[in-house]
Design an enzyme around this catalytic site. Structure first.
Site: not given
Ligand SMILES: [Mg+2]
Ligand SMILES: [Zn+2]
Length: 183
Positions: A11, A13
């Site tokens: 992922d 962020d």
């Molecule tokens: Mg995230």
């Protein structure tokens, strides 16, 4: 099939960079402590993909161009440190657009597996949201839930969303160590 590669689906962020919600300004780009070191530990055995939901585009908060700019800044920083990201998969859709690519969909992981000859069973998904874990579950990877980013806030939702992480780690560096112990 012989010689299939193993991947980490990262992922973005809250996993690699600090996230204050809809992070898109390059000025706000800041890596999470230990991110570089974590990827350095893993890169002998794994290839890396970033899979990121950027619903801010679909919601009209910023543009896909902003996302690419931010990603390029991140890639530059990684490159400087000898880290290669094979591909960044972006879902730009808002949840109500009902697209096929928004995590927890495993569409991007499956595409990467085909394109790069990846063994999903030996691969991992890492993220700070239940949908990251769920994507890993859907793709047949193992998964690690992180307590950085939104991780603390959303951890109660893991059960609600029937997302089953193999491990919960405090950050990406601990996740890297955990993967190498459980290869
Ligand atoms: Mg995230
Ligand atoms: Zn999408």
């Amino acid at each position: 099939m012989a010689n299939r590669k193993k991947a980490i689906f990262l992922d973005r962020d809250g996993t690699l960079n600090h996230d204050d919600g809809y992070t898109y300004r390059t000025e706000d780009f800041k890596l999470i402590e230990g991110a570089i070191e974590a990827l350095k530990l893993l890169q002998k055995d794994y290839v890396f993909f970033i899979v990121t939901n950027q619903s801010g585009v679909g919601r009209g908060l910023f543009t896909i161009g902003d996302v690419h700019k931010f990603n390029n800044k991140m890639l530059k920083e990684f490159k400087k440190n000898g880290i290669k990201i094979e591909k960044i998969h972006i879902c730009p859709h808002a949840p109500n657009e009902d697209c096929e690519c928004r995590k927890p969909s495993a569409k991007f992981a499956r595409e990467a597996a085909k394109e790069y000859n990846i063994d999903l069973k030996k691969s991992w998904a890492i993220g700070d949201h239940p949908s990251d874990v769920k994507m890993g579950n859907n793709a047949g990877c193992r998964s690690i839930y992180l307590l950085t980013g939104h991780g603390e806030t959303h951890s109660a939702e893991l059960k609600e969303r029937s997302a089953k992480p193999d491990f919960v780690c405090k950050d990406i560096f601990e996740a890297a160590e955990t993967i190498l112990k459980n290869i």
